[in-house]
Design a protein around this motif. Structure first.
Motif, PDB file in Angstrom:
ATOM      1  N   ARG A  22       1.015  -1.035  -0.106  1.00 27.03           N
ATOM      2  CA  ARG A  22       0.019   0.130  -0.127  1.00 27.03           C
ATOM      3  C   ARG A  22       1.051   1.139   0.010  1.00 27.03           C
ATOM      4  N   PRO A  23       1.013   1.760  -1.196  1.00 24.94           N
ATOM      5  CA  PRO A  23       2.060   2.854  -1.244  1.00 24.94           C
ATOM      6  C   PRO A  23       1.808   3.914  -0.636  1.00 24.94           C
ATOM      7  N   SER A  24       2.868   4.877  -0.135  1.00 26.96           N
ATOM      8  CA  SER A  24       2.468   6.095   0.477  1.00 26.96           C
ATOM      9  C   SER A  24       2.906   7.396  -0.673  1.00 26.96           C
ATOM     10  N   LEU A 123       9.768   6.609   0.791  1.00 23.46           N
ATOM     11  CA  LEU A 123      10.792   5.954   0.640  1.00 23.46           C
ATOM     12  C   LEU A 123      10.657   4.264   1.075  1.00 23.46           C
ATOM     13  N   LEU A 124      10.074   4.121   1.853  1.00 21.26           N
ATOM     14  CA  LEU A 124       9.873   2.837   2.306  1.00 21.26           C
ATOM     15  C   LEU A 124       8.880   2.124   0.912  1.00 21.26           C
ATOM     16  N   SER A 125       7.702   2.713   0.376  1.00 20.32           N
ATOM     17  CA  SER A 125       7.130   2.172  -0.547  1.00 20.32           C
ATOM     18  C   SER A 125       7.941   2.050  -1.711  1.00 20.32           C
ATOM     19  N   TRP A 132      10.139  -6.104  -5.073  1.00 19.30           N
ATOM     20  CA  TRP A 132       9.159  -6.959  -5.606  1.00 19.30           C
ATOM     21  C   TRP A 132       9.650  -7.080  -7.074  1.00 19.30           C
ATOM     22  N   ASP A 133      10.289  -5.831  -7.749  1.00 23.67           N
ATOM     23  CA  ASP A 133      10.654  -5.881  -9.180  1.00 23.67           C
ATOM     24  C   ASP A 133      12.337  -6.365  -9.331  1.00 23.67           C
ATOM     25  N   LEU A 134      13.007  -6.454  -8.194  1.00 20.32           N
ATOM     26  CA  LEU A 134      14.342  -6.770  -8.310  1.00 20.32           C
ATOM     27  C   LEU A 134      14.922  -7.762  -9.453  1.00 20.32           C
ATOM     28  N   ALA A 135      14.298  -8.832  -9.571  1.00 18.26           N
ATOM     29  CA  ALA A 135      14.771  -9.859 -10.526  1.00 18.26           C
ATOM     30  C   ALA A 135      14.883  -9.430 -11.901  1.00 18.26           C
ATOM     31  N   ASN A 162       4.722   2.245  10.465  1.00 14.33           N
ATOM     32  CA  ASN A 162       5.020   2.605   8.895  1.00 14.33           C
ATOM     33  C   ASN A 162       4.896   1.233   8.197  1.00 14.33           C
ATOM     34  N   TYR A 163       5.487   0.318   8.691  1.00 14.28           N
ATOM     35  CA  TYR A 163       5.721  -1.053   7.993  1.00 14.28           C
ATOM     36  C   TYR A 163       4.189  -1.405   7.882  1.00 14.28           C
ATOM     37  N   GLU A 164       3.286  -1.460   8.723  1.00 15.81           N
ATOM     38  CA  GLU A 164       2.079  -1.914   8.641  1.00 15.81           C
ATOM     39  C   GLU A 164       0.973  -1.274   7.742  1.00 15.81           C
ATOM     40  N   ARG A 165       1.272   0.001   7.549  1.00 13.86           N
ATOM     41  CA  ARG A 165       0.599   1.184   6.650  1.00 13.86           C
ATOM     42  C   ARG A 165       1.064   0.638   5.383  1.00 13.86           C
ATOM     43  N   ARG A 166       2.152   0.159   5.124  1.00 20.19           N
ATOM     44  CA  ARG A 166       2.619  -0.222   3.862  1.00 20.19           C
ATOM     45  C   ARG A 166       2.064  -1.694   3.312  1.00 20.19           C
ATOM     46  N   GLY A 167       1.454  -2.138   4.302  1.00 18.99           N
ATOM     47  CA  GLY A 167       0.847  -3.466   4.052  1.00 18.99           C
ATOM     48  C   GLY A 167       1.475  -4.760   4.608  1.00 18.99           C
ATOM     49  N   PHE A 168       2.607  -4.556   5.279  1.00 22.26           N
ATOM     50  CA  PHE A 168       3.471  -5.622   6.074  1.00 22.26           C
ATOM     51  C   PHE A 168       2.624  -6.179   7.093  1.00 22.26           C
ATOM     52  N   ARG A 169       2.828  -7.693   7.231  1.00 20.06           N
ATOM     53  CA  ARG A 169       2.020  -8.463   8.191  1.00 20.06           C
ATOM     54  C   ARG A 169       3.022  -9.138   9.171  1.00 20.06           C
ATOM     55  N   LEU A 170       2.901  -9.027  10.507  1.00 18.88           N
ATOM     56  CA  LEU A 170       3.492  -9.557  11.517  1.00 18.88           C
ATOM     57  C   LEU A 170       3.658 -10.982  11.316  1.00 18.88           C
ATOM     58  N   PHE A 171       4.804 -11.702  11.291  1.00 20.61           N
ATOM     59  CA  PHE A 171       4.913 -13.273  11.202  1.00 20.61           C
ATOM     60  C   PHE A 171       5.875 -13.728  12.358  1.00 20.61           C
ATOM     61  N   ARG A 172       6.468 -12.959  13.196  1.00 18.43           N
ATOM     62  CA  ARG A 172       7.221 -13.624  14.317  1.00 18.43           C
ATOM     63  C   ARG A 172       7.593 -12.134  15.242  1.00 18.43           C
TER      64      ARG A 172
END
Length: 194
Positions: A22-24, A123-125, A132-135, A162-172
């Motif tokens: 979710r870009p800023s 910048l995070l977005s 995602w397009d690194l390859a 900021n991470y959560e607003r960009r669409g990251f989900r906690l896994f650990r």
């Protein structure tokens, strides 16, 4: 001289699809540019690391040799994206391509003078989109399937949000002990004594 320990909580977060991002929007004005530092430069990368992390106790790379910096920066799929405001480095995102289409955001942050000005979300977005397009920039790499990052209780107070607003989900979530060291600053005496 012995240091006491403090408890540090580390949170690991992930995205598993480009549609998770979710870009800023960029901050107002046209003075911000984000550019990839394509030539591995230990001097420049150490400057970014020390300048962004100096007040939040980033210390793990401070003792690295030139060769260690060169090795890390020269890894296939390692990328450093730098935000400049009117030609001045304001912050950066360091990406590390790992096995099986995984990309880690190894470091992300802003130089203290540039925080709180809506640069970080953009910048995070941008950095996540480049993960995602690194390859596409590294022939023969597996397309990215997962982007992950960790943040900890020593990082800036807005980092997790900021991470959560960009669409990251906690896994650990992990708690550990770390030495309670003084913030090193980008150079000795950089911060006023309290």
């Amino acid at each position: 001289m012995s240091h006491s320990n403090i408890t540090v909580t580390t949170w690991s977060l992930e995205q598993t699809s480009p549609s998770d991002l979710r870009p800023s929007p960029p901050p107002e004005g046209d003075g911000l540019r984000i550019v990839r530092a394509e030539v591995p430069s230990p001097e420049f990368s150490r400057f970014l690391y020390a300048s962004v992390g100096g007040d939040i106790k980033w210390i793990d790379r401070l003792g690295w040799t030139y060769a260690q910096w060169q090795e890390q920066l020269g890894r296939p799929g390692a990328e450093t994206w730098v935000a400049y405001e009117k030609g001045t480095p304001a912050g950066y995102v360091e990406l590390d391509a790992q096995d099986d289409g995984v990309v880690e955001i190894v470091y992300f942050g802003l130089v203290p003078a540039f925080r709180g000005r809506r640069i970080g979300g953009h910048l995070l977005s941008y950095g996540v989109a480049r993960a995602w397009d690194l390859a596409e920039r590294w022939p023969g790499r597996t397309p990215t399937k997962r982007v992950w990052v960790h943040t900890c209780s020593l990082d800036g107070e807005h980092a997790m949000a900021n991470y959560e607003r960009r669409g990251f989900r906690l896994f650990r979530t992990e708690d550990g002990q770390e030495p309670d060291v003084a913030a090193p600053g980008p150079w000795p005496g950089a911060f006023p004594s309290v």
